[in-house]
Design an enzyme around this catalytic site. Structure first.
Site, PDB file in Angstrom:
ATOM      1  N   GLU A 148       0.869  -1.175   0.000  1.00  0.00           N
ATOM      2  CA  GLU A 148       0.000   0.000   0.000  1.00  0.00           C
ATOM      3  C   GLU A 148       0.911   1.232   0.000  1.00  0.00           C
ATOM      4  OE1 GLU A 148      -3.215   0.758  -0.465  1.00  0.00           O
ATOM      5  OE2 GLU A 148      -2.315   2.737  -0.276  1.00  0.00           O
ATOM      6  N   SER A 149       0.902   1.934  -1.118  1.00  0.00           N
ATOM      7  CA  SER A 149       1.877   3.016  -1.296  1.00  0.00           C
ATOM      8  C   SER A 149       1.696   4.148  -0.289  1.00  0.00           C
ATOM      9  CB  SER A 149       1.811   3.558  -2.725  1.00  0.00           C
ATOM     10  OG  SER A 149       0.501   3.958  -3.047  1.00  0.00           O
TER      11      SER A 149
ATOM     12  N   ARG B 285      -3.235   5.454  -9.446  1.00  0.00           N
ATOM     13  CA  ARG B 285      -3.412   4.371  -8.476  1.00  0.00           C
ATOM     14  C   ARG B 285      -4.714   3.620  -8.751  1.00  0.00           C
ATOM     15  NH1 ARG B 285      -4.502   6.265  -3.445  1.00  0.00           N
ATOM     16  NH2 ARG B 285      -3.861   4.281  -2.591  1.00  0.00           N
TER      17      ARG B 285
ATOM     18  N   CYS C 298       4.156  -2.667  -8.420  1.00  0.00           N
ATOM     19  CA  CYS C 298       2.826  -2.222  -7.967  1.00  0.00           C
ATOM     20  C   CYS C 298       2.936  -1.005  -7.041  1.00  0.00           C
ATOM     21  CB  CYS C 298       2.077  -3.390  -7.341  1.00  0.00           C
ATOM     22  SG  CYS C 298       0.297  -3.153  -7.367  1.00  0.00           S
TER      23      CYS C 298
ATOM     24  N   HIS D  32       2.990  -8.078 -10.352  1.00  0.00           N
ATOM     25  CA  HIS D  32       3.751  -8.713  -9.264  1.00  0.00           C
ATOM     26  C   HIS D  32       4.461  -9.982  -9.734  1.00  0.00           C
ATOM     27  CE1 HIS D  32       1.859  -6.524  -5.835  1.00  0.00           C
ATOM     28  NE2 HIS D  32       0.821  -6.434  -6.645  1.00  0.00           N
TER      29      HIS D  32
ATOM     30  N   ILE E 155      -2.903  -6.677  -8.993  1.00  0.00           N
ATOM     31  CA  ILE E 155      -3.740  -6.608  -7.792  1.00  0.00           C
ATOM     32  C   ILE E 155      -3.937  -5.136  -7.425  1.00  0.00           C
ATOM     33  CG2 ILE E 155      -4.021  -7.301  -5.387  1.00  0.00           C
ATOM     34  CD1 ILE E 155      -1.903  -9.550  -5.997  1.00  0.00           C
ATOM     35  N   ARG E 156      -5.132  -4.625  -7.653  1.00  0.00           N
ATOM     36  CA  ARG E 156      -5.384  -3.190  -7.426  1.00  0.00           C
ATOM     37  C   ARG E 156      -4.219  -2.350  -7.962  1.00  0.00           C
ATOM     38  NH1 ARG E 156      -9.048  -1.463  -4.062  1.00  0.00           N
ATOM     39  NH2 ARG E 156      -7.710   0.002  -2.983  1.00  0.00           N
TER      40      ARG E 156
ATOM     41  N   GLU F 236       6.832 -11.365  -8.381  1.00  0.00           N
ATOM     42  CA  GLU F 236       7.289 -12.096  -7.185  1.00  0.00           C
ATOM     43  C   GLU F 236       6.289 -13.154  -6.737  1.00  0.00           C
ATOM     44  OE1 GLU F 236       6.171  -9.068  -7.311  1.00  0.00           O
ATOM     45  OE2 GLU F 236       4.934  -8.580  -5.571  1.00  0.00           O
TER      46      GLU F 236
HETATM   47  N1  LIG Z   1      -0.784  -4.651  -4.884  1.00  0.00           N
HETATM   48  C1  LIG Z   1      -0.427  -3.403  -4.677  1.00  0.00           C
HETATM   49  O1  LIG Z   1       0.743  -3.097  -4.456  1.00  0.00           O
HETATM   50  C2  LIG Z   1      -1.535  -2.406  -4.640  1.00  0.00           C
HETATM   51  C3  LIG Z   1      -1.103  -0.969  -4.696  1.00  0.00           C
HETATM   52  C4  LIG Z   1      -2.111  -0.094  -4.005  1.00  0.00           C
HETATM   53  N2  LIG Z   1      -3.348  -0.061  -4.720  1.00  0.00           N
HETATM   54  C5  LIG Z   1      -1.536   1.304  -3.806  1.00  0.00           C
HETATM   55  O2  LIG Z   1      -2.112   2.262  -4.204  1.00  0.00           O
HETATM   56  O3  LIG Z   1      -0.490   1.437  -3.234  1.00  0.00           O
END
Ligand SMILES: NC(=O)CC[C@H](N)C(=O)O
Length: 196
Positions: free
Chosen positions: A50-51, A110, A81, A175, A139-140, A177
């Protein structure tokens, strides 16, 4: 040549998965949580997570300025991500107070793929990653909204840039990883070896 020491920024996010992928790619991988640890690595991975939280923790751990200084000085870094967001010079839709390390002349959006498509996988050809398409897990995920002249686009999903490189900085919306395919981490480890 001896294997490079590659740090994983270990404030938050999928740190363990990146440590495993780097080890799989033949690099010596260590966690970085303190400025002294950052000073010892040849390159750094900024993980997914989560940034917003990562940005706050980087300040709380007195890492934001040292990170910016090392990136400015040419340390290779790879962000996946949330890590991609951390390496962007600009976020289109930041949360209030959200800052980045920066370094890549790009604007990211984002959570760009939206509700209907929060998580998905796609096989993508990534420039600089030999051996066929990479199974990309989103993922998001952010996408790259626009880039400056120095930024090379390495992969797109539909029309959106999702992997980029500027000099020693590499970033993917997805990702690698999480898949057990270490080719993206191998490409980054090569970059770190070349930069040393
Ligand atoms: N899988 C992720 O790293 C998601 C990033 C997340 N949505 C963000 O804004 O940081």
């Amino acid at each position: 040549m001896s294997s490079p020491v590659i740090g994983v920024l270990a404030l938050q996010g999928d740190v363990r998965e990146h440590l495993a992928a780097l080890a799989g790619a033949g690099a010596e991988a260590v966690q970085v949580r303190r400025p002294e640890e950052l000073a010892r690595v040849d390159g750094l991975v900024l993980p997914g997570g989560e940034s917003t939280t990562m940005s706050k923790l980087a300040h709380a751990f007195n890492l934001m300025e040292p990170l910016r200084a090392r990136v400015r000085a040419g340390m290779p870094a790879y962000g996946s991500c949330a890590g991609m967001i951390m390496l962007a010079d600009k976020i289109l839709d930041p949360r209030s107070g959200q800052e980045t390390v920066g370094g890549i002349d790009m604007i990211v959006r984002r959570n760009a793929f939206g509700r209907q498509n929060e998580s998905f996988e796609a096989a993508l050809d990534v420039a600089g990653v030999p051996g066929g398409p990479v199974e990309a897990v989103f993922i998001r995920a952010p996408w790259v909204e626009s880039t400056g002249a120095q930024v090379e686009i390495l992969a797109r999903y539909e029309e959106h840039a999702v992997a980029v490189r500027q000099g020693n900085l590499l970033a993917t919306s997805f990702h690698p990883e999480l898949t057990g395919d270490h080719r993206v981490h191998e490409a980054f480890a090569d970059l770190v070896r070349t930069a040393r």
